[in-house]
Design a protein around this motif. Structure first.
Motif, PDB file in Angstrom:
ATOM      1  N   SER A  74       0.828  -1.206   0.000  1.00 19.25           N
ATOM      2  CA  SER A  74       0.000   0.000   0.000  1.00 19.25           C
ATOM      3  C   SER A  74       0.867   1.262   0.000  1.00 19.25           C
ATOM      4  CB  SER A  74      -0.917  -0.014   1.227  1.00 19.25           C
ATOM      5  OG  SER A  74      -1.658   1.182   1.314  1.00 19.25           O
ATOM      6  N   LEU A  75       1.923   1.259   0.807  1.00 16.85           N
ATOM      7  CA  LEU A  75       2.826   2.415   0.861  1.00 16.85           C
ATOM      8  C   LEU A  75       3.539   2.598  -0.475  1.00 16.85           C
ATOM      9  CD1 LEU A  75       4.442   1.955   4.405  1.00 16.85           C
ATOM     10  CD2 LEU A  75       2.624   3.547   3.753  1.00 16.85           C
ATOM     11  N   GLU A  80       4.169   5.521  -5.647  1.00 15.06           N
ATOM     12  CA  GLU A  80       4.145   5.449  -7.112  1.00 15.06           C
ATOM     13  C   GLU A  80       3.180   6.488  -7.676  1.00 15.06           C
ATOM     14  OE1 GLU A  80       5.655   3.816 -10.616  1.00 15.06           O
ATOM     15  OE2 GLU A  80       6.269   3.538  -8.532  1.00 15.06           O
ATOM     16  N   ARG A  81       2.038   6.663  -7.040  1.00 19.09           N
ATOM     17  CA  ARG A  81       1.076   7.678  -7.495  1.00 19.09           C
ATOM     18  C   ARG A  81       1.667   9.072  -7.361  1.00 19.09           C
ATOM     19  NH1 ARG A  81      -2.530   4.158  -4.787  1.00 19.09           N
ATOM     20  NH2 ARG A  81      -2.418   5.440  -2.886  1.00 19.09           N
ATOM     21  N   LEU A  82       2.369   9.287  -6.268  1.00 21.10           N
ATOM     22  CA  LEU A  82       2.986  10.594  -6.034  1.00 21.10           C
ATOM     23  C   LEU A  82       4.076  10.876  -7.069  1.00 21.10           C
ATOM     24  CD1 LEU A  82       3.056  13.055  -4.194  1.00 21.10           C
ATOM     25  CD2 LEU A  82       4.626  11.826  -2.682  1.00 21.10           C
ATOM     26  N   LEU A 110       0.464   8.661   4.173  1.00 16.24           N
ATOM     27  CA  LEU A 110       1.300   7.461   4.131  1.00 16.24           C
ATOM     28  C   LEU A 110       1.979   7.229   5.485  1.00 16.24           C
ATOM     29  CD1 LEU A 110       2.992   7.885   0.624  1.00 16.24           C
ATOM     30  CD2 LEU A 110       1.169   6.291   1.246  1.00 16.24           C
ATOM     31  N   GLN A 111       2.434   8.297   6.115  1.00 16.37           N
ATOM     32  CA  GLN A 111       3.045   8.180   7.440  1.00 16.37           C
ATOM     33  C   GLN A 111       2.045   7.627   8.454  1.00 16.37           C
ATOM     34  OE1 GLN A 111       4.487  12.380   7.572  1.00 16.37           O
ATOM     35  NE2 GLN A 111       6.428  11.491   8.259  1.00 16.37           N
ATOM     36  N   SER A 112       0.814   8.113   8.364  1.00 11.73           N
ATOM     37  CA  SER A 112      -0.226   7.645   9.285  1.00 11.73           C
ATOM     38  C   SER A 112      -0.493   6.155   9.101  1.00 11.73           C
ATOM     39  CB  SER A 112      -1.510   8.443   9.051  1.00 11.73           C
ATOM     40  OG  SER A 112      -2.556   7.974   9.873  1.00 11.73           O
ATOM     41  N   SER A 113      -0.518   5.705   7.841  1.00 13.08           N
ATOM     42  CA  SER A 113      -0.737   4.282   7.571  1.00 13.08           C
ATOM     43  C   SER A 113       0.406   3.433   8.108  1.00 13.08           C
ATOM     44  CB  SER A 113      -0.873   4.048   6.054  1.00 13.08           C
ATOM     45  OG  SER A 113      -1.999   4.722   5.547  1.00 13.08           O
ATOM     46  N   ALA A 114       1.622   3.938   7.952  1.00 17.03           N
ATOM     47  CA  ALA A 114       2.793   3.186   8.414  1.00 17.03           C
ATOM     48  C   ALA A 114       2.848   3.110   9.935  1.00 17.03           C
ATOM     49  CB  ALA A 114       4.066   3.832   7.875  1.00 17.03           C
ATOM     50  N   HIS A 259      12.366  15.689  -4.592  1.00 21.57           N
ATOM     51  CA  HIS A 259      11.205  14.865  -4.263  1.00 21.57           C
ATOM     52  C   HIS A 259      11.327  13.480  -4.911  1.00 21.57           C
ATOM     53  CE1 HIS A 259       9.314  18.676  -3.046  1.00 21.57           C
ATOM     54  NE2 HIS A 259       8.393  17.952  -2.419  1.00 21.57           N
ATOM     55  N   ARG A 260      11.682  13.464  -6.195  1.00 21.22           N
ATOM     56  CA  ARG A 260      11.809  12.195  -6.911  1.00 21.22           C
ATOM     57  C   ARG A 260      12.876  11.300  -6.273  1.00 21.22           C
ATOM     58  NH1 ARG A 260      12.048  14.597 -13.080  1.00 21.22           N
ATOM     59  NH2 ARG A 260       9.842  15.180 -13.297  1.00 21.22           N
ATOM     60  N   ASP A 261      14.014  11.906  -5.955  1.00 26.98           N
ATOM     61  CA  ASP A 261      15.117  11.125  -5.363  1.00 26.98           C
ATOM     62  C   ASP A 261      14.692  10.474  -4.054  1.00 26.98           C
ATOM     63  OD1 ASP A 261      16.722  11.834  -7.469  1.00 26.98           O
ATOM     64  OD2 ASP A 261      17.772  13.448  -6.398  1.00 26.98           O
ATOM     65  N   GLN A 262      13.983  11.238  -3.228  1.00 26.57           N
ATOM     66  CA  GLN A 262      13.569  10.702  -1.929  1.00 26.57           C
ATOM     67  C   GLN A 262      12.468   9.660  -2.077  1.00 26.57           C
ATOM     68  OE1 GLN A 262      15.253  11.266   0.934  1.00 26.57           O
ATOM     69  NE2 GLN A 262      13.952   9.570   1.618  1.00 26.57           N
ATOM     70  N   ILE A 263      11.591   9.856  -3.052  1.00 23.30           N
ATOM     71  CA  ILE A 263      10.547   8.851  -3.314  1.00 23.30           C
ATOM     72  C   ILE A 263      11.189   7.539  -3.742  1.00 23.30           C
ATOM     73  CG2 ILE A 263       8.691   8.202  -4.912  1.00 23.30           C
ATOM     74  CD1 ILE A 263       7.813  11.147  -4.883  1.00 23.30           C
ATOM     75  N   GLN A 264      12.186   7.619  -4.643  1.00 20.99           N
ATOM     76  CA  GLN A 264      12.886   6.415  -5.094  1.00 20.99           C
ATOM     77  C   GLN A 264      13.628   5.734  -3.947  1.00 20.99           C
ATOM     78  OE1 GLN A 264      15.338   7.762  -8.335  1.00 20.99           O
ATOM     79  NE2 GLN A 264      13.614   7.960  -9.764  1.00 20.99           N
ATOM     80  N   ALA A 265      14.228   6.543  -3.060  1.00 20.64           N
ATOM     81  CA  ALA A 265      14.926   5.971  -1.901  1.00 20.64           C
ATOM     82  C   ALA A 265      13.944   5.220  -0.999  1.00 20.64           C
ATOM     83  CB  ALA A 265      15.629   7.075  -1.110  1.00 20.64           C
ATOM     84  N   ALA A 266      12.755   5.806  -0.795  1.00 22.26           N
ATOM     85  CA  ALA A 266      11.734   5.160   0.033  1.00 22.26           C
ATOM     86  C   ALA A 266      11.250   3.871  -0.617  1.00 22.26           C
ATOM     87  CB  ALA A 266      10.563   6.115   0.255  1.00 22.26           C
ATOM     88  N   GLN A 267      11.095   3.879  -1.940  1.00 20.58           N
ATOM     89  CA  GLN A 267      10.644   2.674  -2.630  1.00 20.58           C
ATOM     90  C   GLN A 267      11.694   1.564  -2.580  1.00 20.58           C
ATOM     91  OE1 GLN A 267       9.504   4.465  -6.479  1.00 20.58           O
ATOM     92  NE2 GLN A 267       7.378   3.956  -6.004  1.00 20.58           N
ATOM     93  N   ARG A 268      12.963   1.932  -2.705  1.00 23.23           N
ATOM     94  CA  ARG A 268      14.025   0.917  -2.585  1.00 23.23           C
ATOM     95  C   ARG A 268      14.018   0.294  -1.196  1.00 23.23           C
ATOM     96  NH1 ARG A 268      17.079   4.834  -5.450  1.00 23.23           N
ATOM     97  NH2 ARG A 268      18.006   5.563  -3.498  1.00 23.23           N
TER      98      ARG A 268
END
Length: 341
Positions: A74-75, A80-82, A110-114, A259-268
């Motif tokens: 879910s996260l 991915e949507r973001l 997303l933080q709340s879900s986690a 933003h993109r770099d941090q999103i990719q880091a979170a996904q990894r």
């Protein structure tokens, strides 16, 4: 010739004795058999109860792993949507005010879900594991490993634990040697030290030895690291997870590329932990199958062995280590990629 009465009695004694002996022997055998049957019945009862106890624990752990997997997916989907929302903008541009508020709102969700109770994830977005060491990081302003032209003598008092250590760093000693000295000093208190990607010191300890990491430290001594020898209060802080770091990026209105770099880091980070979660799930499923197979075959010896092995793995501090889980589960990268799509 008439037989005397006394002779009649004597002739009957061996027969009576034989009958009496047979009755006593039969009673003893019956008692022994009853006793043995009770022992066997108790043993079988213990085996059945142990089986269901182990099975219940494994089922509970399996449910947690499945919940963790669902939360991670879910996260990942939310990130991915973001990312898709930002793909239409130039990398060096900044999100507009309305878009910035939308990004911050989505990240907060997303933080709340986690962080929600029952998410199956801990503060590092990893599968909850009570045996995992507690880790804290040192303030970036405190430097214990860089080379200095003067000898350093540092004394650390670690909170109310009563634990303390002395650290001597010779003049002009390189960073690797200084780091090794820090590791050696803290290892005496069952505290391990590592360096983060940002070159910050990370201190880790098992729960029973983690007290010193949760309270302020007092640092004193001689040298430029302790200005004028005045005691300094240090507070170790919790390591920030990738979602929290993304929230920091969003709040400071950084560029689209940041933003993109941090999103990719979170996904990894999420992908790596999904591998561990799926491996854990497969391990638990295999143990449940072994238990059920042994039970259905009525093989008490095998059932005892399987239950014992499962219990030992659950109680072992190394049972959830990455190498053990990966070796037992044989999870492939393709399966992880498929799960996230």
């Amino acid at each position: 010739m008439l037989v005397k009465s006394s002779e009649k009695v004597q002739s009957l004694e061996p027969a009576n004795t034989a009958k009496s002996s047979g009755v006593v022997t039969s009673s003893k055998d019956s008692a022994n058999n009853l006793w043995k049957n009770k022992i066997v019945a108790k043993q079988e009862q213990v085996q059945v109860l142990t089986h269901w106890s182990i099975r219940g624990t494994l089922s509970q752990e399996l449910a947690k792993a499945e919940q963790s997997e669902a939360t991670i997916r879910s996260l990942y989907a939310g990130l991915e949507r973001l990312a898709k929302q930002l793909n239409t903008q130039a990398a060096n541009s900044k999100p507009q005010a309305m878009q910035q508020r939308s990004i911050s709102s989505q990240v907060a969700s997303l933080q709340s879900s986690a962080n929600k109770k029952g998410s199956g994830l801990d503060s590092q977005l990893m599968l909850t594991d009570p045996t995992r060491p507690i880790t804290r990081k040192l303030n970036a302003n405190i430097d214990l490993i860089s080379t200095r032209p003067h000898e350093e003598n540092i004394h650390l008092m670690m909170g109310r634990s009563g634990k303390s250590l002395n650290l001597t760093l010779p003049a002009n000693q390189d960073e690797r040697a200084n780091f090794n000295a820090v590791q050696s000093a803290f290892s005496q208190h069952q505290i391990s030290v590592e360096l983060s990607r940002e070159n910050r010191l990370l201190f880790s300890a098992q729960k029973e030895n983690s007290g010193p990491l949760l309270e302020p430290w007092i640092m004193s001594g001689q040298g430029v690291r302790v200005a004028a020898g005045n005691p300094i209060s240090l507070q170790l802080s919790e390591i920030s997870n990738p979602l929290n770091e993304l929230a920091d990026v969003a709040n400071k209105n950084a560029s689209v590329q940041e933003h993109r770099d941090q999103i990719q880091a979170a996904q990894r980070h999420l992908k790596a932990n999904l591998i561990k979660v799926q491996a854990k799930r497969q391990q638990l499923l295999a143990q449940l199958q072994q238990l059920d197979t042994a039970s259905s075959l009525g093989n008490s010896e095998q059932l005892t062995t399987v239950s014992s092995n499962a219990k030992q793995q659950m109680m072992s501090s190394g049972a959830n280590s990455v190498s053990v889980i990966m070796a037992q589960a044989n999870v492939t990268r393709n399966m992880v990629q498929y799960s996230l799509n």
